[in-house]
Design a protein around this motif. Structure first.
Motif, PDB file in Angstrom:
ATOM      1  N   CYS A 485      71.115  69.702 -10.020  1.00 11.35           N
ATOM      2  CA  CYS A 485      71.586  71.066  -9.728  1.00 11.35           C
ATOM      3  C   CYS A 485      72.103  71.179  -8.298  1.00 11.35           C
ATOM      4  N   GLN A 486      71.336  70.672  -7.345  1.00 14.24           N
ATOM      5  CA  GLN A 486      71.743  70.661  -5.940  1.00 14.24           C
ATOM      6  C   GLN A 486      71.425  69.283  -5.387  1.00 14.24           C
ATOM      7  N   SER A 487      72.358  68.720  -4.622  1.00 13.48           N
ATOM      8  CA  SER A 487      72.193  67.358  -4.122  1.00 13.48           C
ATOM      9  C   SER A 487      72.275  67.328  -2.603  1.00 13.48           C
ATOM     10  N   GLU A 488      71.146  67.070  -1.954  1.00 11.07           N
ATOM     11  CA  GLU A 488      71.052  66.879  -0.505  1.00 11.07           C
ATOM     12  C   GLU A 488      71.739  68.012   0.259  1.00 11.07           C
ATOM     13  N   ASP A 489      71.385  69.222  -0.110  1.00 10.69           N
ATOM     14  CA  ASP A 489      71.858  70.398   0.616  1.00 10.69           C
ATOM     15  C   ASP A 489      70.886  70.674   1.765  1.00 10.69           C
ATOM     16  N   ILE A 490      71.343  71.417   2.769  1.00 15.52           N
ATOM     17  CA  ILE A 490      70.533  71.668   3.965  1.00 15.52           C
ATOM     18  C   ILE A 490      69.578  72.833   3.716  1.00 15.52           C
TER      19      ILE A 490
END
Length: 721
Positions: A485-490
């Motif tokens: 769903c989300q990949s290595e977001d801050i």
């Protein structure tokens, strides 16, 4: 650098219980104290003898300031008297006010004394000729604090209504330069809590204590917020002061702590346990720190800073902590970074040897020849260093091509960025032989993780950011469907904040809680690249802490039933202990503004901001439920709840429309935009909005609302003509 709790020094009785004040002379030779009695004491620096007492002064002194030759004291009876330090006697009455004196500030050259009282005016008196007098008379509430700019050209005034004024006093008539509202809290003039604006020694910024117990730095040039010092106190700030070179900031608070901060990193480097501290001063030249308490005690602290921190005090003038420092963008002013992480010492440098393949030989002579020296140190401010005999920068900043004069490069210190330490959400450290949620992590690069059904959220250290610290990244994936769903977001953490807990809400939305007491929830996390962290609660802004009497923190437990469930920690505790405390719950309140809103008797002043927060919060909760319904096989109850939340958002908008219509005709455009945000497709809400506009006689607005209702009934977009 870890903060160190220092040993205590013994106080000496200086004055009776009550407000007590102190100041050093600019040369640091004398320390002067004044309090509620009619005796002013003058201490000689470096002497263990008894102080010189100046008797027959005014009772109930409320302000004090000094030069090398004299000092000025103000009292509750409105008198401002000048005393000679040569004779230690009363010299003359400088001025008098009809109400109690609250603060006195002397210009850096000693020529002017600014006097604040409970009157709605500030007097700026010539210390040599009391007939020469400047006045500031455009205040709406009494002033509480005064601070002269290091140049003496500006005066910062903190008033009891929470407004800071910056005046230019370089002309015969003081001129208002800037006005800041909502930065400091409203305090009575005799309140021991501080709202003082203190100028940084470089003159480019000032710092103020906020209602959230932080120290915020404000740029003098444009009035923008810069760096902030946060997380050091659990009580309200009572005093603050920069070190003479601006490399450190000292603060005291009602939590019985004196904290010393590193200006560059905004981190605490030392703590001192003393209760009732209301005023303090740095010695202008030596490693001495003096402070007084509300009980009239004086503490003179020699060797105040440890040898490790003393290096900061011995540095030259340091810059104010800007987010984007203009001086750092000039090559000659930039701080020199270590090359390849090596720590090079001057003694290890050798003469650079020429080579037949040097860059200069390959490129040949360059036109101009002096392009790197376009910044000249024409004012002697120290922008350039290592100047040779020809007035140019030497090549001393370059070390030998052969490397440092050591046998092994590996022995040199390598730069290691600060990393986020791994933890288990909800776990506590050992206390005796007990702790909560113990499990073993070994050789794991992951900072933390959490899960809900088939979704797993992991956090880890990412690349190094511009502040020299590693970024905290998160990834969310569905392990059953093998979808990311989300990949290595801050992770959206406030500056200087650390992650404290990670968990999912009862409806499956990721939540985090940071060290500054902010609870955030992740919106639109099921859509790749669209997720964003939104604050739900700022615990520092809870109403139960508004009075400043409670000192407590919160241990997050869950987000359930649209409430924040936590354990209240008191007495400086950082973790819960056995037996397990009862859970407390708080309603969500999104921090939409830092401005302090005062509520009137009828509640009208706070109705607009309250409804705006309600709209933002209800819209957020609606979007979270919409995402859940769209991604799952929603039940009948969930779809009913979705309709209810849509109606709740429209009701809040209808109330906002009522406020805007009541304010006047000039709010018509905003009122129409509010109506355009309504989601009701039946037309009932738009019909009600038209009636609201008609009730206040807003005929033009009513016609536009009716047109909007017709377009929606015909299935046209709001922008269609």
């Amino acid at each position: 650098m870890a903060a160190v709790t220092q040993q205590r020094v013994r106080g000496r009785p200086a004055h009776p219980n009550g407000p007590t004040f102190l100041t050093y002379t600019p040369d640091g030779s004398k320390l002067i104290t004044a309090g509620t009695n009619n005796v002013i004491r003058v201490y000689t620096t470096g002497s263990d003898g008894e102080p010189t007492n100046i008797d027959d002064c005014q009772d109930n002194n409320t302000a004090l300031a000094a030069t090398d030759d004299f000092f000025v004291a103000g009292a509750e009876d409105g008198s401002v008297c000048l005393y000679s330090l040569e004779t230690n006697l009363y010299d003359r009455m400088l001025t008098r006010c009809t109400l109690p004196i609250r603060d006195i500030a002397i210009s850096p050259d000693g020529k002017w004394a600014a006097v604040a009282s409970d009157e709605l005016e500030i007097k700026i008196v010539d210390t040599q000729d009391m007939i020469r007098l400047l006045r500031i008379r455009d205040l709406t509430k009494p002033p509480k604090h005064l601070s002269f700019h290091p140049s003496g050209s500006y005066l910062a005034v903190s008033c009891t209504d929470g407004i800071i004024y910056i005046y230019s006093i370089s002309t015969e008539e003081p001129t208002l330069v800037k006005k800041f509202d909502g930065l400091i809290r409203r305090l009575e003039s005799d309140d021991e809590r501080s709202s003082r604006a203190i100028w940084h020694p470089d003159g480019r910024a000032f710092a103020i204590p906020t209602a959230t117990r932080e120290i915020q730095v404000i740029s003098r040039e444009d009035g923008e917020k810069q760096r902030a010092f946060s997380g050091g106190h659990m009580g309200d700030i009572t005093a603050l002061a920069w070190s003479p070179n601006g490399a450190m900031l000292a603060t005291s608070a009602s939590d019985r702590k004196i904290v010393v901060w590193d200006t560059k990193t905004q981190k605490t480097i030392a703590r001192y346990e003393y209760s009732g501290v209301i005023n303090f001063v740095w010695h202008p030249k030596e490693n001495i720190f003096s402070f007084v308490t509300s009980e009239g005690e004086l503490f003179i602290y020699p060797n105040f800073l440890s040898p490790e921190n003393l290096k900061l005090l011995q540095q030259p003038l340091q810059p104010a902590p800007f987010i984007h420092d203009p001086l750092a963008e000039i090559p000659g002013n930039a701080r020199k970074a270590l090359t390849n992480g090596l720590k090079i010492h001057l003694d290890d440098r050798t003469r650079r040897k020429g080579t037949p393949d040097s860059l200069d030989d390959i490129l040949g002579p360059q036109s101009g020849g002096e392009e790197d020296d376009f910044v000249e140190d024409d004012d002697g401010a120290g922008y350039l260093d290592n100047i040779n005999g020809y007035g140019k920068r030497s090549n001393d900043h370059l070390f030998s091509l052969d490397g440092p004069n050591t046998k092994r490069r590996a022995t040199y210190e390598v730069f290691q960025p600060p990393r986020h330490e791994s933890f288990q959400p909800g776990s506590t450290p050992w206390r005796g032989n007990r702790r909560y949620l113990l499990y073993r992590q070994k050789s794991s690069p992951t900072v933390t993780c959490a899960s809900w059904r088939d979704y797993v959220l992991t956090m880890g250290n990412g690349p190094v950011g511009g502040d020299g610290c590693t970024k905290l990244l998160y990834t969310i994936e569905n392990v059953k469907r093998d979808e990311v769903c989300q990949s290595e977001d801050i992770v959206a953490l406030t500056e200087n904040a650390q992650i404290k807990s990670v968990f999912f809400s009862d409806t499956g939305d990721p939540c985090i809680y940071d060290s500054l007491g902010t609870l955030l929830i992740l919106q639109h996390w099921r859509t790749p690249g669209q997720a964003r962290w939104v604050p739900l609660v700022d615990t520092k802004m809870l109403e139960r802490l508004a009075g400043g009497r409670k000192e407590e923190t919160y241990w997050p437990v869950a987000v359930a039933q649209n409430k924040f469930h936590c354990i209240i920690l008191k007495g400086g505790d950082q973790y819960p202990y056995f037996p397990k405390p009862l859970l407390s719950e708080f309603e969500f309140k999104i921090p939409c503004s830092t401005a302090v809103v005062e509520e009137t008797s009828d509640g009208s002043a706070s109705e607009g901001p309250r409804l705006e927060e309600s709209f933002v919060r209800s819209s957020l909760m609606l979007s979270l439920l919409e995402d859940l319904v769209a991604a799952t096989n929603a039940s009948h109850g969930q779809r009913t709840e979705l309709s209810r939340r849509e109606m709740e958002v429209d009701k809040v908008l209808l109330q906002l429309l009522n406020v805007e219509c009541r304010e006047g005709e000039d709010r018509g455009m905003k009122a129409l935009e509010i109506v355009g945000l309504m989601r009701d497709s039946t037309g009932k809400m738009l019909e009600a909005a038209g009636k609201v506009a008609g009730r206040y006689g807003r005929s033009v607005l009513q016609e536009k609302i009716n047109d909007l209702a017709e377009r929606r009934l015909m299935g046209m977009d709001d922008e269609d003509t």
